[in-house]
Write a protein that holds these residues in place. Structure first.
Motif, PDB file in Angstrom:
ATOM      1  N   GLU A 179      -7.662   6.951   5.224  1.00  7.80           N
ATOM      2  CA  GLU A 179      -7.583   7.900   6.343  1.00  7.80           C
ATOM      3  C   GLU A 179      -6.184   7.928   6.939  1.00  7.80           C
ATOM      4  O   GLU A 179      -5.648   8.994   7.271  1.00  7.80           O
ATOM      5  CB  GLU A 179      -8.605   7.525   7.417  1.00  7.80           C
ATOM      6  N   LEU A 180      -5.587   6.745   7.094  1.00  5.96           N
ATOM      7  CA  LEU A 180      -4.247   6.669   7.678  1.00  5.96           C
ATOM      8  C   LEU A 180      -3.232   7.405   6.812  1.00  5.96           C
ATOM      9  O   LEU A 180      -2.452   8.233   7.313  1.00  5.96           O
ATOM     10  CB  LEU A 180      -3.832   5.200   7.827  1.00  5.96           C
ATOM     11  N   PHE A 181      -3.247   7.136   5.497  1.00  3.28           N
ATOM     12  CA  PHE A 181      -2.265   7.770   4.626  1.00  3.28           C
ATOM     13  C   PHE A 181      -2.530   9.268   4.481  1.00  3.28           C
ATOM     14  O   PHE A 181      -1.590  10.053   4.333  1.00  3.28           O
ATOM     15  CB  PHE A 181      -2.250   7.078   3.263  1.00  3.28           C
ATOM     16  N   ALA A 182      -3.793   9.695   4.520  1.00  2.00           N
ATOM     17  CA  ALA A 182      -4.095  11.122   4.452  1.00  2.00           C
ATOM     18  C   ALA A 182      -3.580  11.843   5.694  1.00  2.00           C
ATOM     19  O   ALA A 182      -3.042  12.955   5.612  1.00  2.00           O
ATOM     20  CB  ALA A 182      -5.603  11.329   4.300  1.00  2.00           C
ATOM     21  N   ALA A 183      -3.729  11.221   6.858  1.00  2.00           N
ATOM     22  CA  ALA A 183      -3.219  11.828   8.089  1.00  2.00           C
ATOM     23  C   ALA A 183      -1.701  11.939   8.049  1.00  2.00           C
ATOM     24  O   ALA A 183      -1.128  12.955   8.450  1.00  2.00           O
ATOM     25  CB  ALA A 183      -3.665  11.001   9.296  1.00  2.00           C
ATOM     26  N   VAL A 184      -1.035  10.895   7.555  1.00  2.00           N
ATOM     27  CA  VAL A 184       0.422  10.921   7.439  1.00  2.00           C
ATOM     28  C   VAL A 184       0.866  12.029   6.486  1.00  2.00           C
ATOM     29  O   VAL A 184       1.846  12.733   6.745  1.00  2.00           O
ATOM     30  CB  VAL A 184       0.948   9.547   6.964  1.00  2.00           C
ATOM     31  N   ASP A 185       0.126  12.206   5.397  1.00  2.00           N
ATOM     32  CA  ASP A 185       0.471  13.258   4.443  1.00  2.00           C
ATOM     33  C   ASP A 185       0.367  14.643   5.093  1.00  2.00           C
ATOM     34  O   ASP A 185       1.249  15.485   4.899  1.00  2.00           O
ATOM     35  CB  ASP A 185      -0.458  13.167   3.230  1.00  2.00           C
ATOM     36  N   THR A 206       7.084   4.714  -1.460  1.00  2.00           N
ATOM     37  CA  THR A 206       6.593   4.210  -2.735  1.00  2.00           C
ATOM     38  C   THR A 206       7.535   3.138  -3.265  1.00  2.00           C
ATOM     39  O   THR A 206       8.629   2.938  -2.754  1.00  2.00           O
ATOM     40  CB  THR A 206       6.480   5.332  -3.790  1.00  2.00           C
ATOM     41  N   GLY A 207       7.115   2.484  -4.345  1.00  2.00           N
ATOM     42  CA  GLY A 207       7.977   1.557  -5.058  1.00  2.00           C
ATOM     43  C   GLY A 207       7.607   0.105  -4.839  1.00  2.00           C
ATOM     44  O   GLY A 207       6.658  -0.245  -4.135  1.00  2.00           O
ATOM     45  N   PRO A 220       0.830  -1.213   0.000  1.00  2.00           N
ATOM     46  CA  PRO A 220       0.000   0.000   0.000  1.00  2.00           C
ATOM     47  C   PRO A 220       0.860   1.256   0.000  1.00  2.00           C
ATOM     48  O   PRO A 220       1.811   1.376   0.773  1.00  2.00           O
ATOM     49  CB  PRO A 220      -0.798  -0.132   1.299  1.00  2.00           C
ATOM     50  N   GLN A 221       0.503   2.190  -0.878  1.00  2.00           N
ATOM     51  CA  GLN A 221       1.264   3.420  -1.054  1.00  2.00           C
ATOM     52  C   GLN A 221       0.392   4.415  -1.794  1.00  2.00           C
ATOM     53  O   GLN A 221      -0.615   4.032  -2.409  1.00  2.00           O
ATOM     54  CB  GLN A 221       2.544   3.141  -1.842  1.00  2.00           C
ATOM     55  N   PRO A 222       0.726   5.705  -1.756  1.00  2.00           N
ATOM     56  CA  PRO A 222      -0.067   6.695  -2.490  1.00  2.00           C
ATOM     57  C   PRO A 222      -0.239   6.283  -3.947  1.00  2.00           C
ATOM     58  O   PRO A 222       0.725   5.917  -4.622  1.00  2.00           O
ATOM     59  CB  PRO A 222       0.776   7.970  -2.353  1.00  2.00           C
ATOM     60  N   ARG A 256       6.873  -3.510   3.431  1.00  2.00           N
ATOM     61  CA  ARG A 256       5.848  -2.529   3.797  1.00  2.00           C
ATOM     62  C   ARG A 256       6.410  -1.103   3.763  1.00  2.00           C
ATOM     63  O   ARG A 256       7.553  -0.871   4.156  1.00  2.00           O
ATOM     64  CB  ARG A 256       5.271  -2.864   5.170  1.00  2.00           C
ATOM     65  N   LEU A 257       5.588  -0.169   3.308  1.00  2.00           N
ATOM     66  CA  LEU A 257       6.017   1.204   3.058  1.00  2.00           C
ATOM     67  C   LEU A 257       5.243   2.194   3.915  1.00  2.00           C
ATOM     68  O   LEU A 257       4.189   1.883   4.477  1.00  2.00           O
ATOM     69  CB  LEU A 257       5.821   1.535   1.580  1.00  2.00           C
ATOM     70  N   GLY A 258       5.757   3.432   3.959  1.00  2.00           N
ATOM     71  CA  GLY A 258       5.051   4.511   4.637  1.00  2.00           C
ATOM     72  C   GLY A 258       4.737   4.140   6.078  1.00  2.00           C
ATOM     73  O   GLY A 258       5.538   3.498   6.769  1.00  2.00           O
TER      74      GLY A 258
END
Length: 504
Positions: free
Chosen positions: A240-246, A98-99, A58-60, A123-125
Protein backbone atom coordinates in the motif's frame (compact mmCIF):
# COMPACT_ATOMS: atom_id res chain seq x y z
CA UNK A 1 36.69 -22.82 -1.53
CA UNK A 2 38.01 -22.35 1.98
CA UNK A 3 35.98 -20.78 4.76
CA UNK A 4 37.44 -18.04 6.94
CA UNK A 5 36.18 -16.47 10.15
CA UNK A 6 36.68 -12.81 11.05
CA UNK A 7 35.63 -11.09 14.26
CA UNK A 8 33.61 -7.84 14.04
CA UNK A 9 32.21 -5.42 16.59
CA UNK A 10 28.90 -7.32 16.46
CA UNK A 11 30.21 -10.87 16.31
CA UNK A 12 32.20 -13.31 14.18
CA UNK A 13 31.39 -13.77 10.47
CA UNK A 14 32.50 -16.45 8.05
CA UNK A 15 33.08 -16.00 4.32
CA UNK A 16 34.66 -17.88 1.45
CA UNK A 17 38.04 -17.55 -0.23
CA UNK A 18 37.85 -17.66 -4.03
CA UNK A 19 40.92 -17.28 -6.25
CA UNK A 20 42.86 -15.59 -3.49
CA UNK A 21 40.08 -13.12 -2.59
CA UNK A 22 38.15 -13.45 0.64
CA UNK A 23 34.44 -12.77 0.12
CA UNK A 24 31.93 -11.85 2.83
CA UNK A 25 28.36 -11.14 1.70
CA UNK A 26 25.34 -9.91 3.61
CA UNK A 27 27.29 -8.70 6.66
CA UNK A 28 24.86 -6.79 8.94
CA UNK A 29 26.10 -3.29 9.71
CA UNK A 30 22.89 -1.95 11.26
CA UNK A 31 19.21 -2.59 11.76
CA UNK A 32 16.28 -0.18 11.81
CA UNK A 33 12.59 -0.03 12.52
CA UNK A 34 10.54 1.63 9.81
CA UNK A 35 11.15 5.39 9.72
CA UNK A 36 13.67 5.16 12.57
CA UNK A 37 17.41 5.79 12.66
CA UNK A 38 19.76 2.86 12.04
CA UNK A 39 21.22 1.28 15.16
CA UNK A 40 23.87 -1.40 15.69
CA UNK A 41 22.53 -4.93 15.15
CA UNK A 42 22.02 -7.18 18.16
CA UNK A 43 25.37 -8.86 18.87
CA UNK A 44 25.93 -12.56 18.25
CA UNK A 45 28.49 -15.03 19.51
CA UNK A 46 28.28 -17.96 17.08
CA UNK A 47 29.92 -17.40 13.65
CA UNK A 48 27.43 -15.90 11.20
CA UNK A 49 27.59 -17.38 7.70
CA UNK A 50 28.10 -14.53 5.23
CA UNK A 51 28.34 -16.38 1.94
CA UNK A 52 25.14 -15.08 0.30
CA UNK A 53 23.93 -11.54 -0.35
CA UNK A 54 21.60 -10.14 2.28
CA UNK A 55 17.97 -9.22 1.77
CA UNK A 56 17.28 -6.55 -0.83
CA UNK A 57 16.02 -3.24 0.45
CA UNK A 58 12.26 -3.14 -0.22
CA UNK A 59 11.67 -1.76 -3.70
CA UNK A 60 9.31 -2.23 -6.66
CA UNK A 61 9.50 -5.85 -7.74
CA UNK A 62 10.88 -6.97 -4.38
CA UNK A 63 8.11 -6.29 -1.85
CA UNK A 64 6.38 -9.62 -1.29
CA UNK A 65 9.04 -11.09 0.98
CA UNK A 66 10.94 -7.96 1.95
CA UNK A 67 12.68 -7.97 5.32
CA UNK A 68 12.78 -4.28 6.20
CA UNK A 69 14.92 -4.48 9.32
CA UNK A 70 17.37 -6.96 7.76
CA UNK A 71 18.24 -5.09 4.56
CA UNK A 72 21.08 -3.03 6.05
CA UNK A 73 24.03 -5.20 5.10
CA UNK A 74 27.25 -4.86 3.14
CA UNK A 75 29.57 -7.02 1.06
CA UNK A 76 33.36 -7.22 1.25
CA UNK A 77 35.97 -8.50 -1.20
CA UNK A 78 39.40 -8.61 0.44
CA UNK A 79 42.57 -9.98 -1.16
CA UNK A 80 44.85 -12.00 1.09
CA UNK A 81 47.63 -9.59 2.07
CA UNK A 82 50.25 -8.88 4.69
CA UNK A 83 49.74 -5.12 4.52
CA UNK A 84 46.68 -2.86 4.94
CA UNK A 85 44.99 -2.18 1.61
CA UNK A 86 43.07 0.94 0.53
CA UNK A 87 39.28 0.61 0.54
CA UNK A 88 36.74 1.41 -2.18
CA UNK A 89 33.38 2.08 -0.47
CA UNK A 90 30.68 1.98 -3.17
CA UNK A 91 27.13 3.36 -2.96
CA UNK A 92 24.83 1.97 -5.68
CA UNK A 93 22.45 3.97 -7.84
CA UNK A 94 18.88 3.35 -8.93
CA UNK A 95 17.03 6.69 -8.83
CA UNK A 96 16.82 6.38 -5.03
CA UNK A 97 14.15 3.69 -5.41
CA UNK A 98 15.86 0.53 -6.71
CA UNK A 99 19.15 -1.35 -6.61
CA UNK A 100 21.47 -2.96 -4.12
CA UNK A 101 24.98 -4.15 -3.47
CA UNK A 102 24.19 -7.55 -5.01
CA UNK A 103 24.46 -6.01 -8.49
CA UNK A 104 28.19 -5.30 -8.02
CA UNK A 105 30.67 -8.14 -7.69
CA UNK A 106 33.94 -6.62 -6.51
CA UNK A 107 36.17 -9.71 -6.82
CA UNK A 108 37.90 -8.59 -10.03
CA UNK A 109 38.60 -5.06 -8.80
CA UNK A 110 39.81 -6.35 -5.43
CA UNK A 111 42.32 -8.71 -7.02
CA UNK A 112 43.62 -6.14 -9.50
CA UNK A 113 43.97 -3.21 -7.08
CA UNK A 114 44.82 -4.80 -4.89
CA UNK A 115 42.18 -3.13 -2.76
CA UNK A 116 39.36 -3.99 -0.42
CA UNK A 117 36.00 -3.44 -2.13
CA UNK A 118 32.84 -2.74 -0.12
CA UNK A 119 29.31 -2.44 -1.52
CA UNK A 120 26.33 -1.59 0.65
CA UNK A 121 22.55 -1.74 0.86
CA UNK A 122 20.61 1.22 2.21
CA UNK A 123 16.89 1.95 2.54
CA UNK A 124 15.20 3.03 -0.69
CA UNK A 125 12.11 4.90 -1.85
CA UNK A 126 9.77 6.05 0.93
CA UNK A 127 11.58 3.98 3.57
CA UNK A 128 14.84 5.82 3.01
CA UNK A 129 13.84 9.21 1.62
CA UNK A 130 10.34 10.15 2.80
CA UNK A 131 10.90 13.12 5.12
CA UNK A 132 8.48 12.61 8.00
CA UNK A 133 10.28 14.37 10.84
CA UNK A 134 7.76 17.22 10.59
CA UNK A 135 4.84 14.81 10.44
CA UNK A 136 5.05 13.05 13.79
CA UNK A 137 8.06 10.78 13.18
CA UNK A 138 10.98 12.76 14.58
CA UNK A 139 13.78 10.44 13.39
CA UNK A 140 12.62 10.18 9.78
CA UNK A 141 14.97 12.60 8.05
CA UNK A 142 17.50 11.58 5.40
CA UNK A 143 17.35 7.99 6.65
CA UNK A 144 19.12 6.56 3.60
CA UNK A 145 22.01 8.93 4.17
CA UNK A 146 22.06 7.98 7.84
CA UNK A 147 22.21 4.32 6.74
CA UNK A 148 25.17 5.09 4.50
CA UNK A 149 26.95 6.94 7.29
CA UNK A 150 26.33 3.97 9.61
CA UNK A 151 27.87 1.67 6.97
CA UNK A 152 30.89 3.97 6.70
CA UNK A 153 31.28 3.95 10.49
CA UNK A 154 31.10 0.13 10.50
CA UNK A 155 33.78 -0.05 7.83
CA UNK A 156 36.01 2.34 9.77
CA UNK A 157 35.63 0.20 12.90
CA UNK A 158 36.00 -3.22 11.29
CA UNK A 159 37.75 -3.15 7.94
CA UNK A 160 41.25 -3.63 9.43
CA UNK A 161 40.17 -7.15 10.42
CA UNK A 162 39.58 -7.84 6.71
CA UNK A 163 42.93 -6.42 5.62
CA UNK A 164 41.69 -2.93 4.81
CA UNK A 165 43.16 0.41 5.86
CA UNK A 166 40.52 2.43 7.75
CA UNK A 167 42.53 5.58 7.06
CA UNK A 168 42.48 5.07 3.26
CA UNK A 169 38.79 4.92 2.34
CA UNK A 170 37.54 6.27 -1.00
CA UNK A 171 33.84 7.14 -1.12
CA UNK A 172 32.39 6.23 -4.50
CA UNK A 173 28.98 5.97 -6.10
CA UNK A 174 27.12 6.08 -9.39
CA UNK A 175 23.94 7.98 -10.34
CA UNK A 176 21.80 8.27 -7.19
CA UNK A 177 24.75 6.78 -5.32
CA UNK A 178 26.94 9.60 -6.62
CA UNK A 179 24.48 12.14 -5.21
CA UNK A 180 24.66 10.29 -1.90
CA UNK A 181 28.46 10.42 -1.98
CA UNK A 182 28.55 14.16 -2.73
CA UNK A 183 26.19 14.82 0.18
CA UNK A 184 27.92 12.35 2.52
CA UNK A 185 31.34 13.84 1.81
CA UNK A 186 30.21 17.24 3.12
CA UNK A 187 28.71 16.04 6.42
CA UNK A 188 30.50 17.03 9.63
CA UNK A 189 29.79 13.45 10.84
CA UNK A 190 31.89 12.06 7.96
CA UNK A 191 34.87 14.37 8.43
CA UNK A 192 38.12 12.44 8.72
CA UNK A 193 36.51 9.12 7.77
CA UNK A 194 37.51 9.11 4.07
CA UNK A 195 40.37 10.52 2.01
CA UNK A 196 39.01 10.62 -1.57
CA UNK A 197 35.68 10.74 -3.43
CA UNK A 198 34.56 9.45 -6.83
CA UNK A 199 31.14 10.37 -8.23
CA UNK A 200 29.95 8.92 -11.55
CA UNK A 201 26.89 10.42 -13.26
CA UNK A 202 25.62 12.47 -10.35
CA UNK A 203 22.39 14.27 -11.33
CA UNK A 204 22.59 18.03 -11.61
CA UNK A 205 20.28 18.44 -8.63
CA UNK A 206 22.37 16.75 -5.95
CA UNK A 207 20.10 17.84 -3.13
CA UNK A 208 16.44 18.70 -2.65
CA UNK A 209 14.84 21.50 -0.70
CA UNK A 210 13.11 20.86 2.61
CA UNK A 211 9.97 22.47 1.20
CA UNK A 212 9.82 20.00 -1.68
CA UNK A 213 10.44 17.04 0.65
CA UNK A 214 7.71 18.22 3.00
CA UNK A 215 5.31 18.58 0.08
CA UNK A 216 6.05 15.02 -1.06
CA UNK A 217 5.50 13.69 2.47
CA UNK A 218 2.21 15.57 2.82
CA UNK A 219 0.96 14.26 -0.52
CA UNK A 220 1.82 10.66 0.39
CA UNK A 221 0.12 11.00 3.79
CA UNK A 222 -2.98 12.46 2.12
CA UNK A 223 -2.95 9.71 -0.50
CA UNK A 224 -3.04 7.14 2.31
CA UNK A 225 -5.82 9.12 4.06
CA UNK A 226 -3.71 9.51 7.20
CA UNK A 227 -3.73 13.30 7.59
CA UNK A 228 -5.39 13.03 11.02
CA UNK A 229 -2.81 10.54 12.29
CA UNK A 230 0.34 10.62 10.11
CA UNK A 231 2.21 8.35 12.52
CA UNK A 232 0.16 5.38 11.33
CA UNK A 233 2.20 5.39 8.14
CA UNK A 234 4.77 3.35 10.07
CA UNK A 235 2.41 0.36 10.03
CA UNK A 236 0.97 0.64 6.51
CA UNK A 237 1.62 -2.58 4.52
CA UNK A 238 4.53 -2.19 2.12
CA UNK A 239 2.40 -2.80 -0.98
CA UNK A 240 0.00 0.00 0.00
CA UNK A 241 2.80 2.41 0.89
CA UNK A 242 4.70 1.89 -2.36
CA UNK A 243 1.50 2.03 -4.44
CA UNK A 244 0.59 5.38 -2.87
CA UNK A 245 4.10 6.71 -3.55
CA UNK A 246 3.82 5.58 -7.17
CA UNK A 247 0.53 7.46 -7.64
CA UNK A 248 1.96 10.61 -6.05
CA UNK A 249 5.07 10.33 -8.20
CA UNK A 250 3.10 10.22 -11.44
CA UNK A 251 1.21 13.37 -10.47
CA UNK A 252 4.13 15.33 -9.08
CA UNK A 253 6.23 14.91 -12.23
CA UNK A 254 4.28 17.64 -14.00
CA UNK A 255 3.22 19.73 -11.02
CA UNK A 256 6.49 20.71 -9.34
CA UNK A 257 9.81 22.26 -10.30
CA UNK A 258 11.73 19.26 -8.99
CA UNK A 259 9.75 16.69 -11.02
CA UNK A 260 11.06 13.84 -8.88
CA UNK A 261 10.18 12.52 -5.44
CA UNK A 262 13.34 11.57 -3.66
CA UNK A 263 16.95 12.41 -2.96
CA UNK A 264 19.12 13.79 -0.15
CA UNK A 265 17.37 16.74 1.48
CA UNK A 266 18.75 19.98 2.88
CA UNK A 267 17.01 19.41 6.22
CA UNK A 268 19.32 21.55 8.36
CA UNK A 269 20.15 18.67 10.70
CA UNK A 270 21.54 15.59 8.96
CA UNK A 271 22.57 17.80 6.02
CA UNK A 272 23.15 21.21 7.59
CA UNK A 273 24.50 22.99 4.50
CA UNK A 274 24.12 22.94 0.74
CA UNK A 275 26.91 20.53 -0.35
CA UNK A 276 28.08 22.78 -3.16
CA UNK A 277 28.75 25.54 -0.63
CA UNK A 278 30.91 23.18 1.42
CA UNK A 279 33.03 22.38 -1.63
CA UNK A 280 33.21 26.06 -2.55
CA UNK A 281 34.44 27.29 0.84
CA UNK A 282 37.45 24.97 0.85
CA UNK A 283 36.33 22.70 3.69
CA UNK A 284 37.14 19.69 1.48
CA UNK A 285 40.20 21.09 -0.30
CA UNK A 286 42.32 18.20 1.01
CA UNK A 287 39.99 15.59 -0.56
CA UNK A 288 40.90 14.56 -4.14
CA UNK A 289 37.74 14.37 -6.24
CA UNK A 290 36.91 12.60 -9.51
CA UNK A 291 33.67 13.56 -11.26
CA UNK A 292 32.59 11.51 -14.27
CA UNK A 293 29.64 11.22 -16.65
CA UNK A 294 28.64 9.37 -19.83
CA UNK A 295 28.48 11.12 -23.18
CA UNK A 296 24.84 10.34 -24.01
CA UNK A 297 23.40 10.31 -20.48
CA UNK A 298 19.87 11.32 -21.47
CA UNK A 299 19.26 8.76 -24.23
CA UNK A 300 18.08 6.13 -21.76
CA UNK A 301 15.61 8.53 -20.21
CA UNK A 302 14.32 9.83 -23.54
CA UNK A 303 13.68 6.26 -24.69
CA UNK A 304 11.85 5.22 -21.53
CA UNK A 305 8.07 4.86 -21.77
CA UNK A 306 6.88 7.46 -21.03
CA UNK A 307 10.00 9.65 -21.20
CA UNK A 308 11.39 10.34 -17.73
CA UNK A 309 10.06 13.37 -15.87
CA UNK A 310 13.54 14.90 -15.80
CA UNK A 311 13.23 15.54 -19.55
CA UNK A 312 10.31 17.91 -19.17
CA UNK A 313 11.68 19.38 -15.95
CA UNK A 314 15.07 20.18 -17.45
CA UNK A 315 13.63 21.91 -20.50
CA UNK A 316 11.18 23.81 -18.31
CA UNK A 317 13.96 25.07 -16.04
CA UNK A 318 16.17 26.13 -18.94
CA UNK A 319 13.31 28.08 -20.51
CA UNK A 320 12.65 29.71 -17.14
CA UNK A 321 16.33 30.65 -16.74
CA UNK A 322 17.06 31.84 -20.29
CA UNK A 323 13.65 32.54 -21.77
CA UNK A 324 12.25 30.90 -24.89
CA UNK A 325 14.66 32.87 -27.07
CA UNK A 326 17.65 31.61 -25.09
CA UNK A 327 16.35 28.05 -25.26
CA UNK A 328 15.97 28.26 -29.04
CA UNK A 329 19.47 29.70 -29.37
CA UNK A 330 20.88 26.77 -27.41
CA UNK A 331 18.97 24.22 -29.46
CA UNK A 332 20.03 25.86 -32.72
CA UNK A 333 23.67 25.81 -31.61
CA UNK A 334 23.49 22.10 -30.76
CA UNK A 335 21.88 21.35 -34.13
CA UNK A 336 24.62 23.24 -35.96
CA UNK A 337 27.42 21.45 -34.09
CA UNK A 338 25.93 17.95 -33.81
CA UNK A 339 27.90 14.84 -34.71
CA UNK A 340 26.32 12.75 -37.52
CA UNK A 341 25.06 10.22 -34.94
CA UNK A 342 24.04 12.78 -32.31
CA UNK A 343 20.53 13.88 -31.30
CA UNK A 344 20.95 17.63 -30.62
CA UNK A 345 18.02 17.72 -28.18
CA UNK A 346 19.46 14.82 -26.16
CA UNK A 347 22.94 16.36 -26.19
CA UNK A 348 21.57 19.67 -24.91
CA UNK A 349 19.69 17.97 -22.08
CA UNK A 350 22.70 15.79 -21.21
CA UNK A 351 24.88 18.88 -20.92
CA UNK A 352 22.26 20.72 -18.89
CA UNK A 353 21.38 17.98 -16.42
CA UNK A 354 24.61 16.00 -16.13
CA UNK A 355 27.82 17.36 -17.68
CA UNK A 356 27.71 21.06 -16.90
CA UNK A 357 26.62 20.74 -13.24
CA UNK A 358 29.53 18.35 -12.69
CA UNK A 359 31.92 20.80 -14.35
CA UNK A 360 30.46 23.52 -12.15
CA UNK A 361 31.16 21.47 -9.01
CA UNK A 362 34.69 20.77 -10.26
CA UNK A 363 35.17 24.50 -10.78
CA UNK A 364 34.10 25.19 -7.18
CA UNK A 365 36.43 22.54 -5.75
CA UNK A 366 39.39 23.64 -7.88
CA UNK A 367 38.77 27.27 -7.05
CA UNK A 368 38.94 26.41 -3.35
CA UNK A 369 42.30 24.71 -3.81
CA UNK A 370 41.12 21.12 -4.18
CA UNK A 371 42.42 18.55 -6.67
CA UNK A 372 39.64 17.47 -9.04
CA UNK A 373 39.54 15.45 -12.26
CA UNK A 374 36.74 15.47 -14.86
CA UNK A 375 35.96 12.57 -17.19
CA UNK A 376 33.40 11.55 -19.80
CA UNK A 377 32.73 7.98 -20.93
CA UNK A 378 32.35 8.01 -24.73
CA UNK A 379 32.66 4.27 -25.44
CA UNK A 380 29.60 2.23 -26.45
CA UNK A 381 29.74 -1.12 -24.55
CA UNK A 382 28.63 -4.17 -26.55
CA UNK A 383 25.90 -4.88 -24.02
CA UNK A 384 22.27 -3.79 -23.94
CA UNK A 385 20.96 -1.19 -23.48
CA UNK A 386 24.22 0.46 -24.56
CA UNK A 387 24.55 -1.51 -27.78
CA UNK A 388 21.38 0.14 -29.09
CA UNK A 389 21.49 3.41 -27.14
CA UNK A 390 25.20 4.27 -27.11
CA UNK A 391 27.22 5.43 -24.09
CA UNK A 392 24.16 6.38 -22.10
CA UNK A 393 23.62 6.44 -18.34
CA UNK A 394 25.49 3.56 -16.69
CA UNK A 395 27.85 2.69 -19.53
CA UNK A 396 30.89 3.51 -17.41
CA UNK A 397 29.50 1.51 -14.48
CA UNK A 398 29.05 -1.59 -16.65
CA UNK A 399 32.73 -1.45 -17.59
CA UNK A 400 33.95 -0.58 -14.10
CA UNK A 401 32.48 -3.76 -12.59
CA UNK A 402 33.22 -6.08 -15.53
CA UNK A 403 35.24 -9.23 -14.89
CA UNK A 404 37.40 -8.93 -17.97
CA UNK A 405 36.79 -10.25 -20.58
CA UNK A 406 33.10 -10.45 -19.53
CA UNK A 407 30.39 -8.13 -18.34
CA UNK A 408 28.80 -9.37 -15.10
CA UNK A 409 25.15 -10.26 -14.48
CA UNK A 410 23.07 -7.68 -12.59
CA UNK A 411 20.40 -9.68 -10.71
CA UNK A 412 18.46 -6.76 -9.24
CA UNK A 413 18.40 -4.84 -12.53
CA UNK A 414 17.63 -8.15 -14.25
CA UNK A 415 20.37 -7.54 -16.82
CA UNK A 416 22.49 -10.38 -18.10
CA UNK A 417 26.21 -9.99 -18.64
CA UNK A 418 28.15 -11.45 -21.54
CA UNK A 419 31.41 -11.46 -23.47
CA UNK A 420 33.19 -8.20 -24.20
CA UNK A 421 34.69 -7.11 -27.51
CA UNK A 422 38.37 -6.22 -27.75
CA UNK A 423 37.34 -2.57 -27.75
CA UNK A 424 35.31 -3.06 -24.57
CA UNK A 425 38.28 -4.72 -22.89
CA UNK A 426 40.66 -1.97 -23.96
CA UNK A 427 38.49 0.85 -22.63
CA UNK A 428 37.41 -1.03 -19.51
CA UNK A 429 41.02 -1.91 -18.67
CA UNK A 430 41.99 1.75 -18.79
CA UNK A 431 38.93 2.83 -16.82
CA UNK A 432 39.37 0.20 -14.10
CA UNK A 433 43.10 0.91 -13.86
CA UNK A 434 42.52 4.64 -13.44
CA UNK A 435 39.83 4.09 -10.80
CA UNK A 436 42.08 1.70 -8.87
CA UNK A 437 45.01 4.09 -9.19
CA UNK A 438 42.82 6.87 -7.79
CA UNK A 439 41.81 4.61 -4.89
CA UNK A 440 45.35 3.46 -4.15
CA UNK A 441 47.42 6.56 -4.99
CA UNK A 442 45.11 9.56 -5.06
CA UNK A 443 45.35 10.46 -8.75
CA UNK A 444 43.88 8.56 -11.71
CA UNK A 445 46.54 8.90 -14.40
CA UNK A 446 50.02 7.38 -14.01
CA UNK A 447 51.52 9.29 -16.95
CA UNK A 448 50.04 12.62 -15.79
CA UNK A 449 48.67 13.15 -19.30
CA UNK A 450 45.31 13.86 -17.66
CA UNK A 451 45.87 16.87 -15.39
CA UNK A 452 43.47 18.03 -12.69
CA UNK A 453 41.26 21.05 -13.25
CA UNK A 454 42.48 24.48 -12.29
CA UNK A 455 40.60 27.78 -12.08
CA UNK A 456 41.75 28.58 -15.63
CA UNK A 457 41.69 25.11 -17.19
CA UNK A 458 39.12 22.31 -17.28
CA UNK A 459 40.62 19.28 -19.07
CA UNK A 460 38.23 16.36 -19.59
CA UNK A 461 39.41 12.77 -20.06
CA UNK A 462 37.41 10.93 -22.72
CA UNK A 463 37.32 7.16 -22.17
CA UNK A 464 37.05 5.81 -25.69
CA UNK A 465 39.27 4.42 -28.45
CA UNK A 466 41.67 6.09 -28.18
CA UNK A 467 41.73 7.54 -24.69
CA UNK A 468 42.36 11.28 -24.95
CA UNK A 469 42.20 14.49 -22.94
CA UNK A 470 40.42 17.52 -24.39
CA UNK A 471 39.23 20.94 -23.34
CA UNK A 472 35.56 21.63 -23.93
CA UNK A 473 35.70 25.09 -22.39
CA UNK A 474 36.09 27.05 -25.62
CA UNK A 475 33.66 25.13 -27.82
CA UNK A 476 30.80 26.99 -29.50
CA UNK A 477 28.37 25.29 -27.13
CA UNK A 478 30.32 26.24 -24.04
CA UNK A 479 30.72 29.84 -25.15
CA UNK A 480 26.97 30.17 -25.70
CA UNK A 481 26.25 28.70 -22.26
CA UNK A 482 28.63 31.24 -20.74
CA UNK A 483 26.91 34.09 -22.58
CA UNK A 484 23.41 32.99 -21.54
CA UNK A 485 24.43 32.46 -17.93
CA UNK A 486 25.94 35.94 -17.83
CA UNK A 487 22.76 37.43 -19.30
CA UNK A 488 20.65 35.58 -16.72
CA UNK A 489 22.59 37.30 -13.93
CA UNK A 490 24.08 34.14 -12.41
CA UNK A 491 27.23 33.31 -14.41
CA UNK A 492 28.70 31.22 -11.57
CA UNK A 493 25.67 28.97 -10.95
CA UNK A 494 24.30 26.53 -13.47
CA UNK A 495 20.45 26.74 -13.50
CA UNK A 496 19.92 23.00 -12.93
CA UNK A 497 22.53 22.70 -10.19
CA UNK A 498 21.25 25.76 -8.33
CA UNK A 499 17.51 25.02 -8.57
CA UNK A 500 17.22 23.12 -5.31
CA UNK A 501 19.23 25.66 -3.36
CA UNK A 502 17.16 28.54 -4.71
CA UNK A 503 13.90 26.88 -3.64
CA UNK A 504 15.28 25.85 -0.23
Amino acid sequence: MAREAVSTTSGPVTGLTQNGVRVFKGVPYATARRFAKPVAPDPWTEPLSCTEHGAYAPQPGHLDHAAEAACLSLNIWAPATDRPLPVLFFVHGGAFVTGGGADYDGAFLAAHGPAVIVTINYRLGPLGFLQLHRHGLAEASNLALQDTLAALDWVRANIAKFGGDPDAITLSGQSAGASMVIALATLPQARGKFIRALALSAPGRNIMSAEHADDVARRVIDELELSRDPGKIASVPLQELFAAVDRVGRRIADETEQGTLFGPVLDGTVIPREPRDVFADGTLRDIPLWLGSCRDEMVMFLKSTPPAAMIRTTERQLRAAFGDVGWERLLSCYRATARPDEDPYEALLSDAFWHRPMADLARLHAGAGGAVWLSRFDHRPSLEPFLSQGPTHGADNACLWAHLPDFIDRPILRRKGGPMTLGDVEVATRFQSDVLRFVTRGRPDAAEAWPPCTPGSEPVALFDQPFRVVSLKDSARSLLWTELLAQSGAPQAHPIAKSAAVSA
